[in-house]
Design an enzyme around this catalytic site. Structure first.
Site, PDB file in Angstrom:
ATOM      1  N   HIS A 315       0.812  -1.219   0.000  1.00  0.00           N
ATOM      2  CA  HIS A 315       0.000   0.000   0.000  1.00  0.00           C
ATOM      3  C   HIS A 315       0.841   1.261   0.000  1.00  0.00           C
ATOM      4  O   HIS A 315       0.442   2.275  -0.575  1.00  0.00           O
ATOM      5  CB  HIS A 315      -0.946   0.010   1.206  1.00  0.00           C
ATOM      6  CG  HIS A 315      -2.158  -0.823   0.997  1.00  0.00           C
ATOM      7  ND1 HIS A 315      -2.167  -2.176   1.210  1.00  0.00           N
ATOM      8  CD2 HIS A 315      -3.404  -0.512   0.579  1.00  0.00           C
ATOM      9  CE1 HIS A 315      -3.363  -2.655   0.934  1.00  0.00           C
ATOM     10  NE2 HIS A 315      -4.142  -1.669   0.542  1.00  0.00           N
ATOM     11  N   GLY A 316       1.966   1.217   0.649  1.00  0.00           N
ATOM     12  CA  GLY A 316       2.760   2.442   0.673  1.00  0.00           C
ATOM     13  C   GLY A 316       4.125   2.220   1.274  1.00  0.00           C
ATOM     14  O   GLY A 316       4.344   1.261   2.022  1.00  0.00           O
TER      15      GLY A 316
END
Lengths: 451, 257
Positions: A315-316
């Site tokens: 996701h990040g």
């Protein structure tokens, strides 16, 4: 380019559809590819170049290195997409993590100055699944480069999924290329696009405007902190859900069926069930290409931790995303260990508990770990502000969204398993899209674009 | 197989959708076009006092341009003319000693670049509309966004000048002009198809404008530009509709035609 723009809705989409249905069948795939490249290229030429490089690499390796041993073939085919993903998404994080000096940072400057290409994690995972499936012999190598490129870059799902498997779409692309008559489902497509746009603007963007009046640095009491958490829960859901629904609808207009990415995740009874309903294509990707390959249930706790850390990192690039992954690993393991007790809970209690637990994790998407802890402290301080930011009307607005989410079944009104005719009326759909268009000035980028 | 021979099944529901949707969009665009044409004298600039400001609702940048241009064409010919972007907007008649103040008009546009200002001045010169004595031209810091706001030709959405140099342009320049026109058209559609714009530009004159006292205007105006009220006041975003009925101008009612 975003779906929620006038450019897309009034110019790009009609032009692409007209071209798609006007050309002979063998040219349709070219229309899809060209439209996809234009769609993606609108966000910048560097990301487009990167996408083309990744596609070329995947095609060349899968076609011309098949004689290599399986493991070597997998390593070779995934190394380039992963390298690009690391360079453009995780490099800054790595440099910060190891505390590299200015000389090293300067060396990587060309990569650091580029904003993360939209959807890079999505198409990289799509490419990896294809390469592994080819190496495993599950699917035939695609020899048609145009068809292969169209699979990786298909514009409705390119930037935020669903993450496709090639065996899901291969026959559909083939049909599009050879059959005289494709079977677009415009009615379904329009319905999904209309309500997707409306949900994005009303359920996500307007609530996000509201949320921005809350500042964690200036706490105003537990109720406001709790409101910010619950509201963001709906923001992220409707933002991503709306994109996925629109992607499915747009693909239907071209006669292509995409898999669902959300199965009403907020009515999950347990954290484990939540991950079978939230971002389904990513969950199954992680299960099939990571979890099962590292031993699956044999080392349940360790493998769950690895799978969720990878999900968080997907996701990040940040410790907050790792913490988010760890948080969900903890929830799933906790459920696993207490399953006998948990499963005896009344259904509404299980659903509410799962929703609350999941919601408390979302702030890690926009706060660092320290900020998240502060927010939790604010919630559990149980102090009510004399002048709260969020008043009764704000809670009421959230309650309406919550009631819709928890009590109006998507499979009834959207997928017509138990049709609610009002949602199939063309004037209602047209009005929904019209209202969404009028509210475009409130629109934001989709949150998952940055992943 | 081309479309004509493919015999696509007619999807009546999709057609009904398109008809309703395009009708709604068409109504908004038509109303806006009518409103823009019929209301060019909506603001009587000559009635403004030195300390008064005209505030535009929504994102009506082009509306402001149309009003100013209309005033240049049909209004009084001044002795001193100020041209520039928003940063010179605060420069008013009151800043000049009399009798110069009365001879001045500020033609600033919210967003304008040097080439666009040049277009306006050239147009005014060709039609003998230039201020008679003095031109004051001001533009913002050229280092903003790499200087693009200073030199780009598409900031003010003055569609009237899209083809100003068409006759003298080379083929490639014509292509660029046409592209610019297309971009303006898209931007205009985006601007018109916004709820804020609809309320402020279409319904306000139908229901009559609400004149707000100067103090009220001063109190609410900064909020409106920095953070629209509905940003913090939702979900009672019905407020947005109410606010949309108001055209806020400080001063007396003479500013309305």
């Amino acid at each position: 380019m975003n779906f929620n723009t006038v450019e897309f809705l009034f110019f790009f989409l009609p032009a692409t559809l007209i071209a798609y249905f006007a050309v002979p069948p063998r040219w349709r795939i070219y229309v899809i590819l060209l439209a996809s490249l234009v769609f993606y290229g609108a966000s910048g030429l560097t990301p487009l170049f990167l996408l083309l490089l990744t596609i070329t690499w995947g095609y060349v390796v899968s076609n011309y290195a098949r004689a290599l041993p399986r493991r070597l073939l997998i390593a070779l085919s995934v190394c380039f997409p992963l390298l690009m993903l690391w360079l453009y998404k995780y490099l800054r994080f790595t440099i910060d993590l190891v505390g590299a000096g200015s000389t090293t940072t300067g060396l990587f400057e060309p990569f650091l100055v580029v904003v993360i290409p939209a959807g890079i994690s999505f198409y990289t995972f799509q490419m990896i699944s294809y390469c592994i499936d080819v190496a495993d012999g599950k699917i035939e190598t695609e020899r048609n480069p145009i068809k292969f490129a169209a699979f990786i870059s298909f514009f409705p799902q390119l930037i935020a999924g669903p993450i496709l498997r090639y065996d899901n779409i291969r026959d559909q692309l083939e049909r599009v290329m050879v059959e005289k008559k494709v079977s677009p489902r415009f009615t379904t497509g329009i319905k999904f696009l209309s309500f997707g746009l409306l949900a994005k603007v009303v359920g996500a963007d307007i609530v996000l405007f509201l949320l921005e009046s809350y500042r964690i640095e200036a706490p105003t009491g537990s109720a406001d902190a709790l409101y910010s958490i619950l509201a963001y829960s709906f923001v992220i859901y409707y933002d991503f859900w709306a994109y996925s629904i629109m992607a499915i609808g747009l693909a239907w207009m071209f006669g292509i069926e995409l898999p669902r990415n959300f199965l009403e995740p907020y009515i999950s009874f347990s954290p484990k069930e939540f991950w079978r309903r939230w971002h389904v294509t990513l969950s199954y990707w992680v299960r099939d290409y990571l979890y099962l390959r590292i031993g699956g249930n044999e080392r349940y706790v360790v493998n769950i931790m690895i799978a969720f850390l990878a999900t968080g990192l997907w996701h990040g690039a940040g410790l907050n995303f790792l913490a988010w992954g760890l948080y969900h690993a903890f929830l799933v393991i906790a459920y696993h260990l207490t399953q006998r007790v948990w499963d005896r809970l009344p259904k509404p209690v299980g659903i509410a508990l799962t929703f609350i637990l999941v919601s408390f994790g979302w702030p890690l998407f926009y706060l660092d770990f320290g900020g998240w802890v502060t927010l939790m402290q604010q919630v559990f301080s149980f102090q009510l502000a004399p002048e709260p930011i969020f008043r009764v009307r704000h809670w009421l607005f959230l309650a309406i969204i919550a009631a819709w989410t928890f009590f109006v079944r998507e499979r009834w009104w959207l997928f017509n398993e138990k049709p609610l005719p009002v949602f199939d009326w063309a004037p209602i759909q047209a009005t929904a899209m019209f209202i969404a268009v009028l509210l475009f000035s409130f629109s934001r980028d989709f949150i998952y674009f940055r992943f | 197989m081309p479309l004509s021979r493919q015999k696509l099944r007619v999807d009546h529901k999709a057609i009904r959708f398109m008809v309703v949707f395009l009708a709604l969009v068409g109504i908004v665009l038509a109303c806006h076009a009518y409103r823009s044409r019929s209301n060019l004298e909506f603001v009587a600039f000559e009635g403004l006092k030195p300390d008064e400001r005209v505030i535009y609702f929504g994102n009506a940048v082009s509306l402001q341009g149309s009003h100013k241009l209309h005033h240049l064409r049909h209004g009084k010919q001044y002795g001193i003319g100020v041209f520039g972007d928003h940063t010179v907007g605060q420069f008013s008649r009151g800043d000049l000693p009399e009798p110069y103040g009365k001879q001045m008009f500020n033609y600033f546009l919210q967003a304008a670049s040097l080439p666009e200002i040049a277009d306006v001045i050239r147009y005014a010169a060709e039609h003998e509309l230039l201020p008679k004595d003095v031109l004051i031209i001001q533009i913002e810091n050229p280092y903003v966004a790499g200087g693009q706001p200073l030199i780009a030709h598409d900031r003010s959405d003055l569609g009237q000048f899209a083809f100003f140099n068409w006759g003298d342009a080379s083929l490639s320049e014509k292509f660029l002009l046409a592209m610019r026109w297309c971009e303006r058209a898209v931007n205009r559609v985006k601007e018109v198809l916004s709820l804020q714009n609809i309320w402020s530009n279409i319904f306000a004159p139908i229901y009559g404008a609400v004149v707000v006292e100067p103090d009220t205007c001063k109190a609410t105006n900064p909020d409106r530009f920095a953070a629209p009220p509905w940003v913090t006041k939702l979900p009672s975003f019905i407020e947005m509709f109410v606010i949309g009925f108001q055209v806020r101008t400080p001063g007396d009612k003479k500013v309305f035609a």
